[in-house]
Design a protein around this motif. Sequence first.
Motif, short mmCIF file in Angstrom:
data_model
loop_
_atom_site.label_atom_id
_atom_site.label_comp_id
_atom_site.label_asym_id
_atom_site.label_seq_id
_atom_site.Cartn_x
_atom_site.Cartn_y
_atom_site.Cartn_z
N HIS A 89 10.78 -22.37 24.49
CA HIS A 89 10.19 -22.43 23.11
C HIS A 89 8.87 -22.67 23.05
O HIS A 89 8.18 -22.26 22.13
CB HIS A 89 11.01 -23.60 22.44
N ALA A 92 7.27 -18.67 24.30
CA ALA A 92 8.16 -17.39 23.75
C ALA A 92 7.13 -15.97 23.84
O ALA A 92 7.37 -15.11 24.00
CB ALA A 92 8.64 -17.57 22.35
N LEU A 183 14.77 -17.21 19.46
CA LEU A 183 13.35 -16.98 19.68
C LEU A 183 12.97 -15.54 19.58
O LEU A 183 11.85 -15.25 19.73
CB LEU A 183 12.87 -17.56 21.12
N VAL A 185 13.76 -13.24 21.92
CA VAL A 185 13.25 -12.69 23.12
C VAL A 185 14.48 -12.16 23.66
O VAL A 185 15.73 -12.76 23.72
CB VAL A 185 12.89 -13.81 24.05
#
Length: 240
Positions: A89, A92, A183, A185
Amino acid sequence: MDRTLQFVFVPGAWHGGWSWHPVGHRVRAAGHTALALTLPGLAMGDDPTGLRLADAVEHIVTEIEKRDLRDVVLVGHSFAGIPMAGAAHRLAGRLARISFFSAFIPRRNESMADAMGPELAAYVRAAVAASPDGTIGVDYDQFRALLMPGEPEPLQRLVYDQLLPQPGGYMLDALDVDGVNTLGVPITYVLADRDGALAAPGDELAARVGVEPIMVPGTHEALMTHADDVAKALMSSPSA
């Protein structure tokens, strides 16, 4: 290979960065870079007293930021799925991918101890409370039965002799963050096909981050016993 990626490996409970060296060598041979972290309290000579989960998260973030790493593939084994999720977090913008290997995927406010169920959670809390430095170890019979079943005994002993007691705070604390699948990702989950040490079925854990597991042969310690397969799976994403 389209680009060079920076693989950052985070070890599981009782393990150090040494456990990722076999995979790291193969990642480097493929033209990427590899950094194997050892979390605070888990290097020979460290003082584990008073360490909390936040210290593990901070260590991951600091080691990546101080090196100014970009295009990072953040990889975690077993327990490392928890501090890795916390660190992701904060990192990212630096991440190319998040990859879990036979790793725990935490729910919000669920500690590693709680994920094991009430009986084992009580055992962990009692063991940590009784330890002079607030750690919890694993005995040899538990290790060989759960983490390396069926492997040659000399290999089991060799790996076991590398382990150090786990800081209790790592097991008792929980994260209060959204899942890493929020996120934006890319995520992969690599699962050893004979892993019997996870707190929940591997396909269920992979589903928590919205992916299907990539299967590799071996036990919970396949990162050492089947390094070729694990390295190939971790590099198999199209982004690699």
